[in-house]
Structure formats: C-alpha cells, structure tokens
Design an enzyme around this catalytic site. Structure first.
Site, PDB file in Angstrom:
ATOM      1  N   ASP A  49      37.070  45.669  42.883  1.00 12.08           N
ATOM      2  CA  ASP A  49      37.969  44.648  42.383  1.00 12.08           C
ATOM      3  C   ASP A  49      38.866  44.377  43.542  1.00 12.08           C
ATOM      4  O   ASP A  49      39.983  45.161  43.712  1.00 12.08           O
ATOM      5  CB  ASP A  49      38.498  45.003  41.049  1.00 12.08           C
ATOM      6  CG  ASP A  49      39.532  43.745  40.770  1.00 12.08           C
ATOM      7  OD1 ASP A  49      38.886  42.892  39.993  1.00 12.08           O
ATOM      8  OD2 ASP A  49      40.475  43.442  41.074  1.00 12.08           O
ATOM      9  N   TYR A  54      45.618  39.969  47.856  1.00 15.28           N
ATOM     10  CA  TYR A  54      45.667  41.259  48.271  1.00 15.28           C
ATOM     11  C   TYR A  54      45.807  41.488  50.036  1.00 15.28           C
ATOM     12  O   TYR A  54      46.233  42.373  50.290  1.00 15.28           O
ATOM     13  CB  TYR A  54      44.482  42.150  47.712  1.00 15.28           C
ATOM     14  CG  TYR A  54      44.809  42.307  46.231  1.00 15.28           C
ATOM     15  CD1 TYR A  54      45.711  41.463  45.393  1.00 15.28           C
ATOM     16  CD2 TYR A  54      43.695  42.916  45.497  1.00 15.28           C
ATOM     17  CE1 TYR A  54      45.569  41.790  44.115  1.00 15.28           C
ATOM     18  CE2 TYR A  54      43.726  42.873  44.306  1.00 15.28           C
ATOM     19  CZ  TYR A  54      44.631  42.480  43.364  1.00 15.28           C
ATOM     20  OH  TYR A  54      44.461  42.577  42.276  1.00 15.28           O
ATOM     21  N   LYS A  79      39.274  37.200  43.690  1.00 10.64           N
ATOM     22  CA  LYS A  79      40.097  36.165  42.687  1.00 10.64           C
ATOM     23  C   LYS A  79      40.462  35.154  43.810  1.00 10.64           C
ATOM     24  O   LYS A  79      40.975  35.326  44.795  1.00 10.64           O
ATOM     25  CB  LYS A  79      41.050  36.881  42.208  1.00 10.64           C
ATOM     26  CG  LYS A  79      40.872  38.086  41.339  1.00 10.64           C
ATOM     27  CD  LYS A  79      41.812  38.708  40.595  1.00 10.64           C
ATOM     28  CE  LYS A  79      41.553  40.068  40.371  1.00 10.64           C
ATOM     29  NZ  LYS A  79      41.317  41.139  41.431  1.00 10.64           N
TER      30      LYS A  79
END
Length: 275
Positions: A49, A54, A79
């Site tokens: 994930d 990030y 995401k």
C-alpha cells in the site's frame, strides 16, 4: 478467519484482497522503500500500500520488480492526493502513479481524503477507471459514514474498501458496523499506533500468547475482520509482523482490546483536516 498469510478478504466486487499488507507511509523513496517492499514480498506478503503523496511510488515499483514475483500474484494499492482531486485531474494523477509504479493495471485505487466539494467528482473518475479496466477495485480512505453515505447517494458503484486510522485506542465501532452493513471492507492504517504499544493489557496478552504487543494488535485487526497494513523498513520486523497466523485471540481478549478505545487519533480527523 485469516489463518495464513495468503488468505484474502473477498471484496464486494469479487476481487480478493490479502488480509495483511505492507504500508510504506513515510518510507523514503529509493533503496529504503525498495528493500522494504522486496523484503515483505520475500516474507510472503502479497499486498503493498502506497500513495502519490508518499513520494515513493518509483521505489515501490522497483521493489516489486526486484522481488521476481509475477505481477498477477500481487495486490498493489495507491491513492489520489487531495490537490489532485476533481475529475480530469484525478485521471491525470492516476496515469502518473501507474507510470511511476511501472505497472499497467492497479489492483486498488483510493481517494486519500474526503475533500469537501471534490470527492464526488473524484469518485466519478475512479468509476471510469474501473469500468475501463485500468483498476480492479476502487475505494476510499479516511471517510466517515456520512461521507460514505453521500458517496453512495451520488454514485453508481459502492466503494470496496474504506482505509482509516484504526487501532486499540480508536476502534471506530459505528463506522465498522456501517461498513459491514454495506459490504465495504474496513482497512487499518497506523494499526500499531505509531509505536505506542506499551499498554499493560497488550503486554499482558503478549505474554499469554507468546507474542509481541505489535503481533497482538495485528492479530486483533484480523480477528475483527479488518485488513491491516503495518509499516516497517526493517526486514526482521517485517517478518515479525507477519508471524501472526499461528494463533488467534480468545473472544474475551478481543473484547478486552476493544474496550481500550479512547477515540484517540494520531492522525487528522476526516472532518477537520487542512492538507
């Protein structure tokens, strides 16, 4: 009940998602995240994930390639970030993410936070990506039940996953019940409370079961049928976090941990975030 690392939850669209995965929030791009991903896959993890914000999707993709495991054996999540929300900008952000990851089809794409006035249009972009076959499943992150209900009333596809902060000090029982009612799989981020694992009950249960407090919490997630993605950059710790399939918590011990709830967040409240 998850009894081995290869066990999966069947999502509401029939796609299988591993119960245990590796989270890579705050893991540096490059060698650090590449080693973490490769170590996790070598330890048996099949779910990774990440997220655009990030900043480590390139390194995640490199870790996937270095693992030597066939792509169809892995479950990769990323995401869309808040600044990219909206219909067209989400489609563009998706293209950038899969390019960085070096993959053609994503297993799960999530809306990272419920940005007011934008998340419904963002969801419509995710629906298009799903219908066009670029994503095997679509979901959300950090959504309260009222956000989910708004989405359900203004869309055609129900999210398969809601990834939220979930741990013994924030059990979110009402949200968990809502997700179960609507067949939305709850997934825990920050399950290990950012290292705050010195609670006497967790230590006591660790002694009872011959496990660490971290392993007790991960098992508690699984026994509550919550997908969990503990983060670590240390190969040994990554392996330890996966060593939770040789025991299960007694029902009364699950309830004891449930009772630790303080509605305490280590991250932002989805109704009040400024990023």
């Amino acid at each position: 009940m998850a009894t081995q690392i290869t066990d999966s939850s069947v999502l509401n669209n029939g796609v299988k998602m591993p119960w245990l995965g590796l989270g890579v929030w705050k893991v540096k791009d490059g060698d650090e995240v590449t080693l973490a991903v490769r170590s996790a896959i070598e330890a048996g993890y099949r779910s990774i994930d990440t997220a655009a914000v990030y900043g480590n999707e390139v390194g995640v993709g490199e870790g996937i390639r270095q693992s030597g495991i066939d792509r169809d054996q892995l479950f990769i999540t990323t995401k869309v970030w808040n600044a990219d929300q909206g219909y067209d900008s989400t489609l563009k952000a998706f293209d950038e993410s899969v390019k960085k990851l070096g993959i053609e089809t994503l297993d799960l794409y999530l809306i990272h936070w419920p940005v007011k006035g934008k998340y419904v249009e963002t969801w419509k972009a995710l629906e298009k990506l799903y219908r066009d076959g670029y994503v095997r499943a679509i979901g959300v992150s950090n959504f309260h039940s009222h956000h989910l209900e708004d989405l359900r009333q203004n869309s055609e596809i129900t999210p398969v996953v809601n990834q939220v902060e979930y741990h013994p000090l924030l059990t979110q029982r009402e949200l968990l019940a809502y997700c179960r009612e609507h067949r939305i799989q709850m997934e825990a981020w920050s399950p290990l409370m950012q290292g705050n694992l010195d609670h006497p009950l967790l230590v006591e249960l660790g002694q009872k079961y011959g496990k660490s407090p971290a392993q007790i919490v991960i098992r508690w997630d699984l026994d509550n049928q919550v997908v969990t993605i503990p983060k670590s950059i240390t190969p040994e710790r990554i392996r330890q976090n996966a060593d939770v399939f040789d025991f299960s918590l007694d029902a009364e011990d699950v309830e004891k941990i449930n009772a630790l709830n303080e509605n305490r967040r280590f991250g932002a409240d989805p109704d009040n975030f400024n990023f």
